[in-house]
Design a protein around this motif. Structure first.
Motif, mmCIF file in Angstrom:
data_model
loop_
_atom_site.group_PDB
_atom_site.id
_atom_site.type_symbol
_atom_site.label_atom_id
_atom_site.label_comp_id
_atom_site.label_asym_id
_atom_site.label_seq_id
_atom_site.Cartn_x
_atom_site.Cartn_y
_atom_site.Cartn_z
ATOM 1 N N VAL A 196 14.293 145.284 43.408
ATOM 2 C CA VAL A 196 14.804 144.089 44.092
ATOM 3 C C VAL A 196 14.558 142.844 43.251
ATOM 4 O O VAL A 196 15.442 141.987 43.086
ATOM 5 N N ILE A 238 6.125 148.177 53.678
ATOM 6 C CA ILE A 238 6.534 149.485 53.164
ATOM 7 C C ILE A 238 5.354 150.445 53.111
ATOM 8 O O ILE A 238 5.456 151.615 53.514
ATOM 9 N N VAL A 274 6.979 154.235 46.654
ATOM 10 C CA VAL A 274 8.212 153.648 47.181
ATOM 11 C C VAL A 274 8.147 152.123 47.095
ATOM 12 O O VAL A 274 9.119 151.458 46.714
ATOM 13 N N CYS A 275 6.987 151.566 47.428
ATOM 14 C CA CYS A 275 6.797 150.121 47.394
ATOM 15 C C CYS A 275 6.985 149.572 45.982
ATOM 16 O O CYS A 275 7.733 148.609 45.768
ATOM 17 N N SER A 279 10.810 150.157 44.725
ATOM 18 C CA SER A 279 11.833 149.406 45.452
ATOM 19 C C SER A 279 11.705 147.900 45.229
ATOM 20 O O SER A 279 12.704 147.206 44.965
#
Length: 365
Positions: free
Chosen positions: A183, A156, A175-176, A179
């Motif tokens: 998860v 990512i 974002v990493c 996200s």
């Protein structure tokens, strides 16, 4: 004053908010990791990072400045904490702050001119290696989920910037973090989290004076030794020669650094300015070089004539890159001419301002 506040605090709200989120989320595991390195409770590192980050946001010397617990300081504090305890670490922190304030009032920051870019790059790379090594224990004796998440995170971070439109708007580390956290929580993966590394604080820190005796012995402990002895005390001529060579080199670099002149002239139409550089550009004079250009002047084209200048090191090349890229960010066309063969060789090898792929990467930051 209002204009200055608007410029410094509200000129780039979106970028500031996104970068603040990245720093805040990434700082938590980093601060805890460095606390473990230094041998103190994780809450100490979190409190320190929080306090320093807030203070530096209001009284820092430049916009976007961030400061927190670092690996370099953590390594220095290991012995101090192990042998004398946490209170001496707090006292050392206060003393360090006083020394930095004194250095600021004495304008000792100008001495950074004598630190080559290669030295700074080496320091930053060493710090990156330290951070990586601090994470190695988290990658041993773990489930396969950890390796899958690590691979996904790297993917990512390095691939998201290539996503059209969004890749250059949202920082890939943010974002990493968001996200992969989502998860892990949704799937209930068997992986260690920040909370597993230590208790997280649930209250604000309280200012307390370190419980150490105010004596010269305490001061000596905080300074952790290191007496520099040259010739007179060691009776070793080699040390004296070494010190003499280093001082001579500094004085020479300072003297040569002053022999740099940058003049300019504006054409009759008022659309093009030509800067003429005369002298030696290297780590000692690079700040003077970059400070001679007016990046806010509305121009169609800028010509930098280097026919009477010489570039000696990568610090000088970085200064030229900085000047060219800043002008281009303002929408100004830049032409660099007159480089001699030796200067052209080092600029071609280490410079990025004439490499489109590198420029795109820099301009996106």
């Amino acid at each position: 004053m209002l204009q200055s506040i608007k410029q410094n605090w509200f000129s780039n709200v979106r970028g500031d908010v996104l970068s603040g989120l990245v720093v805040a989320l990434a700082l938590i595991p980093e601060a805890i990791a460095f606390s473990i390195i230094a041998g103190v409770d994780p809450r100490v590192g979190l409190y320190a990072s929080f306090c320093i980050a807030v203070v530096i946001a209001f009284v820092g010397g430049r916009p976007g400045m961030i400061s927190a617990a670092t690996g370099a300081m953590a390594l220095l504090m290991v012995t101090l904490v192990r042998e004398h305890g946490l209170q001496y670490l707090l006292a050392a922190t206060l003393l360090c702050g006083l020394l930095q304030i004194g250095a600021g009032y004495l304008r000792l920051g100008s001495l950074m001119r004598f630190v080559s870019r290669s030295v700074v790059t080496g320091f930053v790379n060493a710090l990156a290696i330290l951070i990586f090594m601090a994470q190695l224990p988290e990658l041993t004796n773990v489930t396969w989920h950890v390796y899958a998440m690590t691979a996904a995170g790297l993917g990512i971070i390095y691939l998201f910037p290539y996503v059209p439109k969004l890749g250059k708007v949202i920082p890939s580390p943010l974002v990493c973090i968001l996200s992969l956290t989502a998860v892990a929580m949704y799937l209930g993966l068997d992986i260690r989290t920040v909370a597993d590394m230590g208790d997280l604080p649930d209250t604000l820190p309280v200012f307390l004076w370190p419980e150490v005796p105010l004596t010269f012995e305490t001061l000596a402990i905080i300074f952790m030794v290191v007496t520099v002895v040259v010739v007179v005390f060691t009776h070793n001529l080699a040390y004296g020669v070494l010190a003499g060579v280093l001082l001579a080199a500094m004085f020479f670099a300072n003297k040569v650094g002053h022999y740099l002149h940058i003049g300019s002239e504006l054409d009759a139409a008022g659309h093009q300015r030509t800067y003429r550089v005369v002298g030696q550009v290297f780590f000692s004079s690079s700040d003077k070089f970059t400070g001679a250009f007016d990046f806010k002047e509305a121009l169609g084209k800028v010509t930098i004539d280097l026919s009477r200048a010489h570039f000696w090191d990568i610090t000088a090349v970085a200064a030229l890159d900085k000047v060219v890229i800043k002008f281009r960010r303002e929408g100004t066309e830049v032409e660099v001419l007159g480089l001699n063969q030796a200067s052209a060789t080092i600029v071609d090898r280490f410079g990025v301002h004439d490499k489109p792929e590198a420029i795109d990467k820099l301009m996106s930051h």
